[in-house]
Design a protein around this motif. Structure first.
Motif, mmCIF file in Angstrom:
data_model
loop_
_atom_site.group_PDB
_atom_site.id
_atom_site.type_symbol
_atom_site.label_atom_id
_atom_site.label_comp_id
_atom_site.label_asym_id
_atom_site.label_seq_id
_atom_site.Cartn_x
_atom_site.Cartn_y
_atom_site.Cartn_z
ATOM 1 N N ILE A 267 -75.811 -13.053 19.650
ATOM 2 C CA ILE A 267 -75.357 -13.648 18.388
ATOM 3 C C ILE A 267 -75.354 -12.580 17.290
ATOM 4 C CG2 ILE A 267 -76.028 -15.270 16.551
ATOM 5 C CD1 ILE A 267 -77.037 -17.147 18.773
ATOM 6 N N VAL A 268 -76.399 -11.784 17.276
ATOM 7 C CA VAL A 268 -76.506 -10.707 16.290
ATOM 8 C C VAL A 268 -75.315 -9.750 16.446
ATOM 9 C CG1 VAL A 268 -77.903 -8.705 15.612
ATOM 10 C CG2 VAL A 268 -79.014 -10.910 16.089
ATOM 11 N N ALA A 269 -75.025 -9.391 17.688
ATOM 12 C CA ALA A 269 -73.901 -8.480 17.929
ATOM 13 C C ALA A 269 -72.579 -9.102 17.478
ATOM 14 C CB ALA A 269 -73.834 -8.116 19.409
ATOM 15 N N GLY A 275 -68.464 -8.738 10.938
ATOM 16 C CA GLY A 275 -68.728 -8.278 9.569
ATOM 17 C C GLY A 275 -69.463 -9.289 8.715
ATOM 18 N N LYS A 276 -70.205 -10.207 9.341
ATOM 19 C CA LYS A 276 -70.838 -11.271 8.556
ATOM 20 C C LYS A 276 -72.340 -11.380 8.784
ATOM 21 C CE LYS A 276 -67.679 -13.222 5.957
ATOM 22 N NZ LYS A 276 -67.810 -13.069 4.485
ATOM 23 N N LEU A 277 -72.953 -10.341 9.331
ATOM 24 C CA LEU A 277 -74.413 -10.409 9.474
ATOM 25 C C LEU A 277 -75.056 -10.036 8.137
ATOM 26 C CD1 LEU A 277 -76.876 -10.832 11.372
ATOM 27 C CD2 LEU A 277 -76.928 -8.345 11.599
ATOM 28 N N GLY A 278 -75.629 -11.033 7.476
ATOM 29 C CA GLY A 278 -76.224 -10.790 6.158
ATOM 30 C C GLY A 278 -77.676 -10.370 6.232
ATOM 31 N N GLY A 279 -78.416 -11.014 7.104
ATOM 32 C CA GLY A 279 -79.829 -10.679 7.164
ATOM 33 C C GLY A 279 -80.577 -11.529 8.158
ATOM 34 N N PHE A 280 -81.885 -11.355 8.118
ATOM 35 C CA PHE A 280 -82.767 -12.005 9.085
ATOM 36 C C PHE A 280 -83.928 -12.688 8.412
ATOM 37 C CE2 PHE A 280 -80.670 -8.984 11.758
ATOM 38 C CZ PHE A 280 -80.603 -9.618 12.989
ATOM 39 N N ILE A 305 -82.871 -7.189 19.967
ATOM 40 C CA ILE A 305 -82.190 -7.451 18.696
ATOM 41 C C ILE A 305 -82.074 -6.151 17.900
ATOM 42 C CG2 ILE A 305 -82.464 -8.600 16.449
ATOM 43 C CD1 ILE A 305 -83.647 -11.006 18.098
ATOM 44 N N PHE A 306 -83.171 -5.425 17.825
ATOM 45 C CA PHE A 306 -83.110 -4.147 17.106
ATOM 46 C C PHE A 306 -82.220 -3.131 17.816
ATOM 47 C CE2 PHE A 306 -86.437 -5.713 14.344
ATOM 48 C CZ PHE A 306 -86.025 -5.170 13.140
ATOM 49 N N ASN A 307 -82.114 -3.270 19.118
ATOM 50 C CA ASN A 307 -81.200 -2.396 19.838
ATOM 51 C C ASN A 307 -79.770 -2.586 19.316
ATOM 52 O OD1 ASN A 307 -80.311 -0.627 21.943
ATOM 53 N ND2 ASN A 307 -79.609 -2.453 23.038
ATOM 54 N N GLU A 308 -79.400 -3.839 19.059
ATOM 55 C CA GLU A 308 -78.068 -4.106 18.490
ATOM 56 C C GLU A 308 -77.968 -3.572 17.060
ATOM 57 O OE1 GLU A 308 -75.619 -5.174 20.293
ATOM 58 O OE2 GLU A 308 -76.977 -5.465 21.996
ATOM 59 N N LEU A 309 -79.031 -3.767 16.303
ATOM 60 C CA LEU A 309 -79.015 -3.353 14.891
ATOM 61 C C LEU A 309 -78.938 -1.831 14.770
ATOM 62 C CD1 LEU A 309 -81.701 -5.873 13.622
ATOM 63 C CD2 LEU A 309 -79.248 -5.925 13.113
ATOM 64 N N VAL A 310 -79.729 -1.159 15.584
ATOM 65 C CA VAL A 310 -79.745 0.308 15.515
ATOM 66 C C VAL A 310 -78.430 0.876 16.041
ATOM 67 C CG1 VAL A 310 -80.875 2.365 16.477
ATOM 68 C CG2 VAL A 310 -82.263 0.499 15.522
ATOM 69 N N PHE A 320 -72.140 -2.582 7.157
ATOM 70 C CA PHE A 320 -73.340 -3.044 7.869
ATOM 71 C C PHE A 320 -74.585 -2.754 7.033
ATOM 72 C CE2 PHE A 320 -76.914 -2.076 10.749
ATOM 73 C CZ PHE A 320 -77.040 -3.300 11.370
ATOM 74 N N ASP A 321 -75.198 -3.810 6.502
ATOM 75 C CA ASP A 321 -76.359 -3.611 5.625
ATOM 76 C C ASP A 321 -77.245 -4.862 5.631
ATOM 77 O OD1 ASP A 321 -78.078 -2.638 3.695
ATOM 78 O OD2 ASP A 321 -76.788 -3.213 2.013
ATOM 79 N N PRO A 322 -77.802 -5.204 6.788
ATOM 80 C CA PRO A 322 -78.558 -6.468 6.861
ATOM 81 C C PRO A 322 -79.876 -6.409 6.092
ATOM 82 C CG PRO A 322 -78.748 -5.276 8.933
ATOM 83 C CD PRO A 322 -77.804 -4.491 8.076
ATOM 84 N N ALA A 323 -80.219 -7.529 5.470
ATOM 85 C CA ALA A 323 -81.490 -7.642 4.740
ATOM 86 C C ALA A 323 -82.542 -8.159 5.713
ATOM 87 C CB ALA A 323 -81.324 -8.614 3.583
ATOM 88 N N TYR A 324 -83.644 -7.446 5.819
ATOM 89 C CA TYR A 324 -84.712 -7.845 6.730
ATOM 90 C C TYR A 324 -85.811 -8.566 5.964
ATOM 91 C CZ TYR A 324 -82.553 -4.543 10.004
ATOM 92 O OH TYR A 324 -81.679 -3.887 10.828
ATOM 93 N N MET A 325 -86.094 -9.787 6.391
ATOM 94 C CA MET A 325 -87.142 -10.577 5.745
ATOM 95 C C MET A 325 -87.971 -11.269 6.818
ATOM 96 S SD MET A 325 -84.782 -12.437 2.856
ATOM 97 C CE MET A 325 -83.129 -12.321 3.537
#
Ligand code: RM4
Ligand code: MN
Ligand code: MN
Length: 430
Positions: A267-269, A275-280, A305-310, A320-325
């Protein structure tokens, strides 16, 4: 408050641990050099990692059955920030704070902002609450808020979101997160298409008022409090709504908001690709929205999940600039300990994901070699990067062993004395 966790205390504890850390770090550096990985580059990545802490996470959470309050629970937003300040002081990766309104509604915005800044903190994201009725509120959210059949209720819920953004603007926040509990408990109760239309109409009114430079995050969840159907139930619906709203609307992925066994990393990928991943909202779960500590149950999934993000980060995907919370409910632990541990777990997954040899992985994919592809991921996941994380904390003035310093400090006992329980506490309702 008289008591604080001093930097001297951290330095004294670090002093005792530094020799062993240096040995472990040097040895890991040698091992990684054999894999052509520069340990210093990884430590720089670890030092740059940031995750925001939820103000509501420093109170003890509860379930719908019971809440067992812990000693020294914060009774006001100021005391919540004091506790967040301790987390930040020890782990250094958590200067951002997410606020929930009305739980954290400040009497004076400048005073609150200055209080946060004096502790090196800033307000990161605002969260609205239209899933509860507040005292004196004219209209009830029992049957919905932003999607209610009555336009007056929808208007009230919209107004609340606008108020959150007004407060956030003066606090220096940069995003607004909307999660609603709207939905139905019985088949037939809610008209699926019409309720989604109403959702979009309400969100448009909010989006139109989004302050300049802000992002709007839409948080989906399949169930609870509505147990049959929820209006914003999954990532696809969230993506559709974010796209309908415009460039500054994004989907937010709360890890607990998926059915068990859902492939969240995929889903993250998908959201990255669209172009719509805002954050976590990071947390962990076994069954649903359990709000357990991040990485406590499924660390491999967190790594994936971080593998996709990295992968997206290193590929420098545009926008690509997701907010991590973090978004967790600490029911049986000291919330400060849980938040520190979770922040470290996230940094661990982030650093481990940098160990994946992406060129090798893509060649295993191209040659259809599943065994070697998994091996590549597992090799990264199985590498103990703890010395890198500890070194990054140490160099930033944090603790080599945050839990040990925290326990030895007696912070909890001290605040228990300074904060006799209030009659009603807004903390920890997650
Ligand atoms: C919801 C959701 C929201 C959080 C509330 C308290 O399940 O995760 O993000 O603000 O709980
Ligand atoms: Mn959440
Ligand atoms: Mn949740």
């Amino acid at each position: 408050m008289a008591f604080d966790l001093t930097s001297d205390r951290i330095a004294a504890d670090n002093e005792r641990r530094l020799d062993f850390l240096q040995d472990d770090y040097d040895h890991l550096g040698l091992q990684l050099a054999r894999r052509h990985i520069d340990v210093e580059a990884l430590t720089a990545r670890a030092a740059a990692f940031r995750v925001a802490v939820p103000s509501w996470g420093v109170g003890t959470g509860g379930t719908r059955f019971a809440r067992f309050p812990g000693p020294g629970e914060p009774r006001s937003v100021f005391e919540k920030l004091e506790d967040c300040g301790v987390v930040f002081k020890l782990v250094r990766s958590t200067p951002g704070i997410s606020l929930h309104i009305p739980w954290d509604r400040p009497e004076s915005i400048p005073v609150l902002r200055a209080f946060a800044e004096s502790r090196g903190l800033f307000i990161d994201s605002m969260n609205s609450n239209t899933f509860q009725d507040q005292e004196g509120q004219p209209l009830s959210y029992k049957f919905g808020s932003l999607t209610h059949t009555d336009p007056a209720v929808r208007r009230q819920a919209i107004e609340h979101n606008l108020e959150c953004m007004r407060i956030g603007l003066d606090l220096g926040a940069r995003s607004h997160t909307v999660w609603i509990g709207d939905g139905g408990n019985f088949p037939g109760q809610v008209h699926f298409r019409e309720s989604l239309e109403r959702y979009l109409e309400s969100l448009r009114a909010i989006y139109q008022n989004l302050p300049a430079g802000w992002r709007l995050f839409l948080e989906h969840k399949p169930y609870e409090p509505a147990f049959y159907s929820t209006v914003l139930n999954d990532w696809g619906t969230s993506y559709y709504c974010a796209r309908e709203l415009g460039d500054r609307a994004f989907s937010l992925v709360d890890l607990g908001h998926h059915a068990p066994n859902t492939n969240v990393e995929q889903i993250v990928a998908r959201l990255i690709q669209l172009g719509k991943l805002g954050g976590f909202h990071f947390n962990d779960s076994s069954f649903g929205d359990d709000d357990l500590d991040a990485g406590s149950v499924k660390p491999f999934q967190l790594f994936l999940i971080f593998n996709e993000l990295v992968d997206a980060e290193l590929g420098q995907l545009p926008g690509f600039d997701p907010a991590y919370m973090l978004d967790q409910s600490h029911n049986v632990t000291d919330p400060i300990e849980s938040l520190m541990t979770s922040a470290v777990e996230l940094a661990r997954a982030y650093v481990q994901a940098h160990l994946v040899d992406r060129r090798a992985l893509s060649s295993h994919q191209a040659s259809n070699d599943p065994m070697m592809a998994l091996h590549e991921l597992k090799q990264a996941f199985n590498t103990d990067v703890a010395p890198i994380l500890a070194m990054a904390r140490y160099r930033a003035g944090g603790a080599i062993d945050p839990l040990a310093v925290y326990r030895a400090s007696d912070y909890r006992q001290q605040v228990a004395r300074a904060r006799p329980p209030a009659a009603r506490t807004s903390a920890g309702i997650v």
